[in-house]
Motif scaffolding. Structure first.
Motif, PDB file in Angstrom:
ATOM      1  N   PRO A  49       0.898  -1.210   0.030  1.00 16.80           N
ATOM      2  CA  PRO A  49       0.069   0.135   0.112  1.00 16.80           C
ATOM      3  C   PRO A  49       0.933   1.279   0.164  1.00 16.80           C
ATOM      4  O   PRO A  49       0.369   2.182  -0.595  1.00 16.80           O
ATOM      5  CB  PRO A  49      -0.810  -0.052   1.449  1.00 16.80           C
ATOM      6  CG  PRO A  49      -0.884  -1.575   1.628  1.00 16.80           C
ATOM      7  CD  PRO A  49       0.393  -2.019   1.223  1.00 16.80           C
ATOM      8  N   PHE A  50       1.888   1.155   0.712  1.00 17.75           N
ATOM      9  CA  PHE A  50       2.525   2.534   0.566  1.00 17.75           C
ATOM     10  C   PHE A  50       3.464   2.708  -0.575  1.00 17.75           C
ATOM     11  O   PHE A  50       3.597   3.971  -1.079  1.00 17.75           O
ATOM     12  CB  PHE A  50       3.898   2.438   1.779  1.00 17.75           C
ATOM     13  CG  PHE A  50       3.421   2.079   3.190  1.00 17.75           C
ATOM     14  CD1 PHE A  50       2.631   3.286   3.893  1.00 17.75           C
ATOM     15  CD2 PHE A  50       3.441   1.104   3.978  1.00 17.75           C
ATOM     16  CE1 PHE A  50       2.183   3.302   5.152  1.00 17.75           C
ATOM     17  CE2 PHE A  50       2.818   0.902   5.384  1.00 17.75           C
ATOM     18  CZ  PHE A  50       2.103   2.072   5.968  1.00 17.75           C
ATOM     19  N   LEU A  51       3.907   1.543  -1.295  1.00 18.81           N
ATOM     20  CA  LEU A  51       4.490   1.818  -2.474  1.00 18.81           C
ATOM     21  C   LEU A  51       3.514   2.224  -3.579  1.00 18.81           C
ATOM     22  O   LEU A  51       3.649   3.031  -4.527  1.00 18.81           O
ATOM     23  CB  LEU A  51       5.081   0.463  -3.144  1.00 18.81           C
ATOM     24  CG  LEU A  51       6.210  -0.293  -2.447  1.00 18.81           C
ATOM     25  CD1 LEU A  51       6.703  -1.624  -2.582  1.00 18.81           C
ATOM     26  CD2 LEU A  51       7.376   0.887  -2.287  1.00 18.81           C
ATOM     27  N   LEU A  52       2.371   1.795  -3.272  1.00 15.90           N
ATOM     28  CA  LEU A  52       1.199   2.397  -4.531  1.00 15.90           C
ATOM     29  C   LEU A  52       0.989   3.855  -4.145  1.00 15.90           C
ATOM     30  O   LEU A  52       0.371   4.716  -5.202  1.00 15.90           O
ATOM     31  CB  LEU A  52      -0.040   1.572  -4.167  1.00 15.90           C
ATOM     32  CG  LEU A  52      -0.105   0.093  -4.618  1.00 15.90           C
ATOM     33  CD1 LEU A  52      -1.426  -0.657  -4.307  1.00 15.90           C
ATOM     34  CD2 LEU A  52       0.344   0.078  -6.312  1.00 15.90           C
ATOM     35  N   VAL A  53       0.858   4.215  -2.989  1.00 10.16           N
ATOM     36  CA  VAL A  53       0.550   5.662  -2.520  1.00 10.16           C
ATOM     37  C   VAL A  53       1.687   6.584  -3.269  1.00 10.16           C
ATOM     38  O   VAL A  53       1.615   7.568  -3.818  1.00 10.16           O
ATOM     39  CB  VAL A  53       0.468   5.706  -1.012  1.00 10.16           C
ATOM     40  CG1 VAL A  53       0.788   7.464  -0.573  1.00 10.16           C
ATOM     41  CG2 VAL A  53      -0.880   5.302  -0.378  1.00 10.16           C
ATOM     42  N   VAL A  54       3.057   6.081  -3.160  1.00  7.47           N
ATOM     43  CA  VAL A  54       4.157   6.693  -3.385  1.00  7.47           C
ATOM     44  C   VAL A  54       4.072   7.073  -5.189  1.00  7.47           C
ATOM     45  O   VAL A  54       4.193   7.876  -5.802  1.00  7.47           O
ATOM     46  CB  VAL A  54       5.667   6.011  -3.205  1.00  7.47           C
ATOM     47  CG1 VAL A  54       6.500   6.707  -4.118  1.00  7.47           C
ATOM     48  CG2 VAL A  54       5.643   6.432  -1.588  1.00  7.47           C
ATOM     49  N   LEU A  55       3.733   5.715  -5.802  1.00  5.91           N
ATOM     50  CA  LEU A  55       3.454   5.607  -7.232  1.00  5.91           C
ATOM     51  C   LEU A  55       2.304   6.724  -7.671  1.00  5.91           C
ATOM     52  O   LEU A  55       2.657   7.368  -8.543  1.00  5.91           O
ATOM     53  CB  LEU A  55       2.990   4.162  -7.677  1.00  5.91           C
ATOM     54  CG  LEU A  55       2.932   4.289  -9.128  1.00  5.91           C
ATOM     55  CD1 LEU A  55       4.170   4.298 -10.090  1.00  5.91           C
ATOM     56  CD2 LEU A  55       2.426   2.843  -9.456  1.00  5.91           C
ATOM     57  N   LEU A  56       1.178   6.602  -6.959  1.00  4.38           N
ATOM     58  CA  LEU A  56       0.055   7.549  -7.333  1.00  4.38           C
ATOM     59  C   LEU A  56       0.570   9.114  -7.247  1.00  4.38           C
ATOM     60  O   LEU A  56       0.440   9.997  -7.809  1.00  4.38           O
ATOM     61  CB  LEU A  56      -0.992   7.237  -6.545  1.00  4.38           C
ATOM     62  CG  LEU A  56      -1.893   6.124  -6.777  1.00  4.38           C
ATOM     63  CD1 LEU A  56      -3.075   5.744  -5.902  1.00  4.38           C
ATOM     64  CD2 LEU A  56      -2.289   6.071  -8.397  1.00  4.38           C
TER      65      LEU A  56
END
Length: 76
Positions: A49-56
């Motif tokens: 989830p943290f990686l997805l937030v950074v990507l977004l």
């Protein structure tokens, strides 16, 4: 086409004192590889989830910066 030009024909033989290598499955290393894979999955699933937030966030910032750059060029 002469015999020397054909691929696959043995042109020179090499003599060696070492025995040939017969490949075989290595169950010990196979289990080590699966263990490392499972540990990486256990570690990275909670971080997803943290990686997805950074990507977004980076995608949104890229979109905003490229849109802002078009406005500055049109004013010139």
């Amino acid at each position: 086409m002469s015999d020397e030009d054909q691929p696959g024909l043995l042109k020179r033989t090499y003599r060696t004192v070492s025995p040939g290598y017969d490949s075989r499955p290595d169950a010990g290393m196979d289990s080590v590889g699966w263990t490392i894979l499972l540990l990486m999955v256990v570690i990275f699933i909670p971080l997803l989830p943290f990686l997805l937030v950074v990507l977004l966030v980076t995608k949104v910032l890229d979109a905003l910066s490229s849109r802002g750059g078009d406005d500055e060029e049109s004013e010139e």
